[in-house]
Scaffold this active site. Structure first.
Site, mmCIF file in Angstrom:
data_model
loop_
_atom_site.group_PDB
_atom_site.id
_atom_site.type_symbol
_atom_site.label_atom_id
_atom_site.label_comp_id
_atom_site.label_asym_id
_atom_site.label_seq_id
_atom_site.Cartn_x
_atom_site.Cartn_y
_atom_site.Cartn_z
ATOM 1 N N GLU A 197 1.106 -1.219 -0.239
ATOM 2 C CA GLU A 197 0.164 0.295 -0.155
ATOM 3 C C GLU A 197 0.818 1.323 0.283
ATOM 4 O O GLU A 197 0.686 2.155 0.352
ATOM 5 C CB GLU A 197 -0.770 -0.311 0.839
ATOM 6 C CG GLU A 197 -1.216 -1.247 1.773
ATOM 7 C CD GLU A 197 -2.972 -1.092 2.443
ATOM 8 O OE1 GLU A 197 -2.953 -0.173 3.180
ATOM 9 O OE2 GLU A 197 -4.427 -1.847 2.507
ATOM 10 N N GLU A 266 -7.036 -7.389 -0.763
ATOM 11 C CA GLU A 266 -7.534 -6.984 0.831
ATOM 12 C C GLU A 266 -8.642 -6.862 0.622
ATOM 13 O O GLU A 266 -9.198 -5.464 0.032
ATOM 14 C CB GLU A 266 -6.902 -6.267 0.507
ATOM 15 C CG GLU A 266 -5.563 -6.453 2.148
ATOM 16 C CD GLU A 266 -5.106 -5.748 2.890
ATOM 17 O OE1 GLU A 266 -5.485 -4.470 3.371
ATOM 18 O OE2 GLU A 266 -3.657 -5.487 3.265
HETATM 19 C C1 NAG Z 1 -2.792 0.900 5.451
HETATM 20 C C2 NAG Z 1 -3.452 0.445 5.653
HETATM 21 O O1 NAG Z 1 -4.413 0.589 6.201
HETATM 22 N N1 NAG Z 1 -3.618 -1.688 5.014
HETATM 23 C C3 NAG Z 1 -4.796 -2.484 5.523
HETATM 24 C C4 NAG Z 1 -5.602 -2.305 4.964
HETATM 25 O O2 NAG Z 1 -5.963 -2.833 5.144
HETATM 26 C C5 NAG Z 1 -6.332 -3.391 6.098
HETATM 27 C C6 NAG Z 1 -7.283 -2.829 7.493
HETATM 28 O O3 NAG Z 1 -7.355 -3.505 8.354
HETATM 29 C C7 NAG Z 1 -4.761 -3.740 6.719
HETATM 30 O O4 NAG Z 1 -4.578 -4.942 7.916
HETATM 31 C C8 NAG Z 1 -3.978 -3.129 6.011
HETATM 32 O O5 NAG Z 1 -2.722 -3.999 6.402
#
Ligand code: NAG
Ligand code: NAG
Ligand code: NAG
Ligand code: NAG
Ligand code: NAG
Ligand code: NAG
Ligand code: NAG
Ligand code: NAG
Length: 854
Positions: A197, A266
């Site tokens: 991300e 995700e």
């Molecule tokens: C940037 C961020 O929050 N990344 C997250 C994306 O969503 C899930 C939220 O639970 C995270 O674990 C990720 O790493």
């Protein structure tokens, strides 16, 4: 590990791979002949390609350190039964390398064993190496020591950082290669992720961020894993890396090249819990809707984040304020039990998607639209296999869609899937699985008699009073306020800031003003707790104004600053600072005294931590005093007792609702932090949860005005039948006499089977009527039927009501079929025959049942 020796050949491979793959912009296409079989993973514009075949892949996030190795086989088996093909996990750098060059890969950190468990179950594996994870994990998964390497700047074009990132990434890749875990070697690993991300936060890093991005891609490709690499949330992921989508919905996502497949790494099945926050809940209907929409719009790989969330044991929870439970409202709950109906509903969806696999991967797609959010996609292969998706994005109105010379009723905010383009086999809003409400059942006290109990009290507590203020010869004095993480190096949550205040008069009230970067602070004056300040998930910073009365002469001011997990996310999150940063002042006798630049004496950590009071080996330590008076609501107190494990196999937890804030251990294993007296808001819980409409974490939230988390998982493998040592560190004050141990078992179960939509078709092509199926836990029976109606019952589990059409013999018949059994089932057709009447002729009927398991 001969990492040094491997460096040359690998470095040469970087060169070769770059030359061969980058200019074409296509994926890595390496194959290896193994025992006559060619095993390869590549991709094309439609899908991940394994051994030359496009694959439709359902993936499930299960993070290995968030459960125990003893739980892994069961979690993975349940994922497989739920229709999953791929297990996915981050790699957790800070756990694997707690000190630079000192590696740990055992117990919950046995990554190789975890991957091999997936392999044993016949599943693929996707390893998100990162090494930045975010994941609500302490410091986003970075080891604290990384922060102290001279000249380092995280996640940008910085030689120190890049050197460390490459070293750990290479280390992990080498371990996988040694263990033959990559697909081409005969193993299950088909994908790997680099960074995480970064696209969301990299603007502030400027051109150096962009250079770093390109470097990460080249570095990863150079490791010659021979599986595709992905980057999530990175629109400009350099070829051949696949950019993937993260989010609650990914139907509108497009990869950055027409040569790459549409992948969703995700899919948030729910959301995480923060101390002081409401419990998130994402309805099964909406998760299914999002997944069906993704496949409707050309997706072929999707990962549930999380499939099993698990637990942030010890100090692994990230900040700010991430709770110990990482349940995530996932299909498998924190304890590894099926979260129904979510698990079952998604399993049904996966079965139906499998029926569409060929058209989805190979068919021509025709997109249809009837306006007002009504859309269709028809996938047809050359040999006329056809699969259609009909969706209705309207949040309120059901739709009638005319398609393929039929008329289809599509409920609001739902997708129907027609695996033959004629018959609806699945609708995302029609849930055919039981809803299970779990009970945390207090274990009867005779099972928990401690070995040295003398009275009727279930537990005999021993206590240890933590000293207030500096306690050790390693305390040190400096002018000014020191950053907490910079000082403790995150070896502990706790740091004392102590100083002396002098007063010439014996009366009068002053005012202390303190600003802190978070997360929590206790203020002691002359050993007495006089105040407490804390931030929250949205803003860990806080300012506190506190009246105080100094005695004449010297007064000891001791501030205990506590971190509740280091930050995990954002540009430069690693250097935002922790602890008391000031300004801090005392208004006393009309004068304002600046305390910011005073001399402060610092003490890192607590004496009890140094003595390892939580450790099994210190169970007989003379430090403990018996606590016959049941000292309750005492700050900075350690408590210890002995308990027996509840019999059976049901998951175990400890109920800490009566405590304040602190941490808990069983037999030396850290259960994690608790913060029971930080209640969630009274507002924001809707009476009924409407799954229709765009989900956001505040929607359908639960548990208003309660401790965000009161139960703490104690994995069975950490327990002995008797003589288990339970230790608590209570910071603020609580009542340990109210603590109980519980087991997690199903209590209320409900089903709703409806004839309203077309009939279900099972994978083998046979027809199946809408069924009511009820199932209790393994050692339970259906003890009573609380509601049963065949007709047009309304409402949902625990709020069912009869409609105007109701067969009044329904309850008798369900009772006969189910009472005293562990499970039972009835189809609506059976029901119609058994009740011997049609309560509303000509109308489709439903059967709703609510039962109790004991
Ligand atoms: C940037 C961020 O929050 N990344 C997250 C994306 O969503 C899930 C939220 O639970 C995270 O674990 C990720 O790493
Ligand atoms: C990969 O290599 C094989 C064998 O050389 C070839 O048949 C195939 O077309 C290649 N695939 C891609 C995507 O380049
Ligand atoms: C208290 O008395 C000391 C010594 O007499 C003096 O230096 C100090 O300024 C006084 N403090 C206050 C707050 O009046
Ligand atoms: C922590 O220490 C580093 C190195 O000494 C320093 O650059 C940084 O500013 C400090 N951070 C904070 C928040 O004080
Ligand atoms: C306490 O520790 C000792 C020494 O490690 C061990 O022999 C004993 O069994 C422990 N007692 C309990 C109750 O666990
Ligand atoms: C088809 O599947 C259903 C349910 O999965 C099962 O009950 C039935 O026996 C199967 N029929 C055949 C012919 O295999
Ligand atoms: C059951 O329903 C029938 C009509 O459907 C009615 O005549 C009868 O009185 C009902 N019995 C009870 C016990 O309510
Ligand atoms: C198995 C099944 O339900 N088949 C039906 C599918 O739809 C066609 C046309 O609508 C029916 O004729 C079949 O009976």
């Amino acid at each position: 590990m001969a990492a040094g020796k491997a460096a040359w050949p690998l470095a040469m491979m970087i060169f070769i791979v770059l030359l061969t793959t980058v200019p074409t912009g296509s994926c890595t296409n390496s194959t290896l002949v193994l025992g006559g079989l060619q095993r390869s993973v590549t991709y094309d514009e439609r899908a991940i390609v394994i051994d030359g075949q496009r694959k439709l892949l359902i993936s499930a996030s299960i993070h290995y350190p968030r459960s125990t190795p003893e739980m892994w086989p069961d979690l993975i088996a349940k994922a497989k039964e739920g229709g999953v093909d791929v297990i996915e996990s981050y790699m957790f750098w800070n756990m694997h390398e707690p000190q630079r060059g000192m590696y740990v890969f055992n117990g919950r950190l046995d990554l190789v064993r975890f991957i091999k468990e997936a392999e044993k179950a016949g599943l693929y594996f996707h390893l998100r190496i990162g090494p930045y994870a975010c994941a609500e994990w302490n410091y986003g998964g970075f080891p604290a020591w990384l922060h102290f390497l001279p000249g380092i700047r995280f996640r940008t074009d910085n030689p120190v950082f890049k050197g460390e990132m490459e070293r750990i990434t290479r280390k992990i890749v080498d371990i996988l290669k040694q263990e033959k875990l990559f697909y081409w070697q005969g193993g299950p690993v088909i994908l790997a992720q680099i960074e995480n991300e970064y696209g969301n936060i990299y603007k502030p890093y400027g051109p150096a961020g962009k250079r770093y991005l390109h470097w990460t891609a080249q570095m990863a490709e150079g490791l010659n894993t021979q599986v595709p690499w992905v980057m999530c949330q990175q629109k400009d992921a350099p070829d051949p890396i696949i950019n993937t989508c993260n989010g609650f919905y990914c139907d509108h996502f497009k990869p950055n090249s027409h040569k790459k497949p549409k992948m969703w790494t995700e899919n948030w099945t729910g959301w995480f819990l923060a101390f002081g926050g409401l419990q998130p809940h994402r309805p099964a209907e909406d998760v299914a809707f999002a997944v069906a929409r993704f496949f409707q719009t050309g997706g072929t790989f999707q990962n549930y984040y999380m499939y099993h969330g698990g637990t942030n044991f010890e100090r692994t929870a990230g900040g700010p304020f991430i709770a110990t439970s990482y349940d995530y409202d996932a299909p498998l709950d924190e304890y590894g039990l099926l979260q129904q109906p979510k698990w079952g509903h998604l399993k049904d969806l996966h079965e139906i998607l499998r029926l569409c696999e060929k058209p989805l991967l190979h068919g021509e797609v025709q997109k249809l639209s009837w306006g007002r959010g009504r859309e269709g996609a028809v996938y047809t292969t050359a040999d006329n296999q056809c699969c259609a998706f009909l969706s209705n994005k309207d949040q309120k109105k059901d739709a009638e869609i005319s398609f393929n010379s039929g008329t289809y009723h599509i409920p609001a905010w739902s997708v129907s899937i027609l695996p033959d383009c004629k018959n609806v086999s699945f609708n995302t809003a029609q849930v055919n699985h039981q809803t299970t409400r779990m009970n945390m059942k207090t274990v009867k006290q005779e099972h928990v008699v401690p070995y040295h109990a003398t009275k009727h009290t279930p537990f005999v507590w021993e206590t240890y009073k933590e000293p207030i203020g500096a306690w050790g010869s390693n305390a040190f004095t400096r002018v000014g306020l020191k950053d907490q993480m910079n000082t403790t190096r995150d070896t502990t949550d706790y740091m004392w800031y102590t100083t002396s205040l002098y007063s010439n008069s014996s009366s009068g009230v002053g005012r202390l003003v303190i600003r802190s970067l978070g997360d929590n602070m206790l203020i002691f004056l002359n050993g007495e707790l006089i105040g407490n300040g804390y931030g929250n998930y949205d803003d860990p910073n806080f300012q506190l104004q506190l009246p105080l009365t100094l005695k004449e002469g010297k007064n000891a001011l001791a501030l205990l600053s506590t971190t509740v997990g280091l930050k995990t996310y954002g540009s430069f999150f690693d250097i935002t600072g922790t602890g008391i940063d000031g300004p801090m002042s005392l208004v006393w006798e009309g004068k304002k005294v600046d305390l910011t630049r005073k001399e402060w004496t610092y003490q890192i950590g607590l004496l009890g931590e140094k003595l390892e009071l939580y450790s099994e080996k210190n169970n007989l330590s003379t430090n403990w005093a018996s606590d016959e008076t049941h000292s309750t609501y005492q700050p900075m107190t350690w408590y210890k007792t002995i308990f027996n494990a509840p019999p059976g196999n049901d998951p175990v937890a400890v109920d800490l609702w009566s405590m304040g804030k602190g941490a808990a251990w069983v037999n030396g294993h850290g259960l994690g932090r608790y913060w029971s007296n930080f209640l969630s808001s009274n507002l924001g819980c809707e009476r009924t949860c409407n799954y229709r409409g765009v989900y956001r974490p505040a929607k359908c939230a639960q548990n208003c005005g309660q401790a965000s988390q009161r139960w703490f998982h104690i994995p069975r493998s950490w327990l002995k039948p008797s003589g288990n040592i339970f230790v608590l560190l209570e910071e603020i004050g609580g009542d340990p006499t109210q603590i109980s141990f519980v087991t997690r078992v199903p209590e209320t179960i409900c089903t709703f089977a409806s004839e309203k939509y077309s009939m279900l078709k099972t994978t083998n092509g046979t027809l199946q009527m809408p069924m009511m199926r009820l199932k209790c836990g393994p050692n339970q029976k259906i003890s009573s039927i609380q509601f049963a109606s065949y007709g047009n019952p309304q409402g949902s589990c625990q709020s069912f009501k009869h409609g105007n059409c109701h067969a009044n013999r329904t309850a008798d018949i369900v009772e006969q079929a189910c009472a005293g059994k562990q499970q039972c089932s009835l189809s609506t057709t059976n029901m119609g025959l058994l009740v011997g009447e049609d309560p509303c002729p000509g109308q489709p009927k439903s059967l709703a049942v609510q039962a109790v398991c004991t």
